[in-house]
Design a protein around this motif. Structure first.
Motif, mmCIF file in Angstrom:
data_model
loop_
_atom_site.group_PDB
_atom_site.id
_atom_site.type_symbol
_atom_site.label_atom_id
_atom_site.label_comp_id
_atom_site.label_asym_id
_atom_site.label_seq_id
_atom_site.Cartn_x
_atom_site.Cartn_y
_atom_site.Cartn_z
ATOM 1 N N CYS A 203 7.147 -2.079 -6.693
ATOM 2 C CA CYS A 203 5.745 -2.604 -6.307
ATOM 3 C C CYS A 203 5.129 -3.702 -7.000
ATOM 4 N N VAL A 204 5.666 -4.084 -8.222
ATOM 5 C CA VAL A 204 5.408 -5.477 -8.825
ATOM 6 C C VAL A 204 6.031 -6.526 -8.022
ATOM 7 N N GLY A 205 7.169 -6.361 -7.672
ATOM 8 C CA GLY A 205 7.861 -7.412 -6.895
ATOM 9 C C GLY A 205 7.006 -7.625 -5.512
ATOM 10 N N LEU A 206 6.776 -6.468 -4.808
ATOM 11 C CA LEU A 206 5.925 -6.542 -3.741
ATOM 12 C C LEU A 206 4.434 -7.280 -3.656
ATOM 13 N N VAL B 126 0.973 -1.297 -0.025
ATOM 14 C CA VAL B 126 0.093 0.048 0.077
ATOM 15 C C VAL B 126 0.750 1.104 -0.217
ATOM 16 N N LYS B 127 1.965 1.244 0.642
ATOM 17 C CA LYS B 127 2.844 2.430 0.959
ATOM 18 C C LYS B 127 3.563 2.634 -0.518
ATOM 19 N N CYS B 128 3.894 1.571 -1.268
ATOM 20 C CA CYS B 128 4.463 1.503 -2.328
ATOM 21 C C CYS B 128 3.429 2.071 -3.434
ATOM 22 N N LEU B 129 2.315 1.675 -3.627
ATOM 23 C CA LEU B 129 1.345 2.136 -4.464
ATOM 24 C C LEU B 129 1.033 3.476 -4.254
ATOM 25 N N SER B 130 1.049 3.900 -2.928
ATOM 26 C CA SER B 130 0.689 5.296 -2.648
ATOM 27 C C SER B 130 1.641 6.362 -3.325
ATOM 28 N N ARG C 116 -6.521 -0.741 -5.513
ATOM 29 C CA ARG C 116 -6.808 -1.827 -5.887
ATOM 30 C C ARG C 116 -6.900 -1.989 -7.609
ATOM 31 N N GLU C 117 -7.202 -1.204 -8.059
ATOM 32 C CA GLU C 117 -7.196 -1.167 -9.574
ATOM 33 C C GLU C 117 -5.752 -1.121 -9.914
ATOM 34 N N CYS C 118 -4.973 -0.126 -9.569
ATOM 35 C CA CYS C 118 -3.503 -0.009 -9.607
ATOM 36 C C CYS C 118 -2.715 -1.213 -9.432
ATOM 37 N N ALA C 119 -3.203 -1.921 -8.442
ATOM 38 C CA ALA C 119 -2.309 -3.109 -7.929
ATOM 39 C C ALA C 119 -2.539 -4.210 -9.117
#
Length: 71
Positions: A44-47, A13-17, A30-33
């Motif tokens: 973020c992809v690795g996480l 969540v921190k990485c995506l934010s 959720r849409e970005c993940a």
């Protein structure tokens, strides 16, 4: 075992934010993940992949007996 993936979830969540997908495009986490977008860093992809494997380990019966690897 439900908390073994919590640290990964918080880091994801921190990485995506901090990604452009959430900041610039104003899209939900959720849409970005879900997508493989160039606006999401490789970290973020690795996480996301690690978090998926952690959640899958909670369902796998062999891993449940041994215990999830955790974070």
């Amino acid at each position: 075992m439900a908390k073994s993936c919590k640290g990964l979830a918080m880091e994801l969540v921190k990485c995506l934010s901090e990604s452009d997908c959430v900041k610039v495009d104003k899209r939900p986490y959720r849409e970005c993940a879900k997508e493989k977008s160039p606006s999401i860093s490789s970290e973020c992809v690795g996480l996301r992949e690690t978090y998926f494997n952690c959640k899958r380990g909670q369902v796998d019966m062999r891993a449940r007996i041994r215990g999830n690897k955790g974070y």
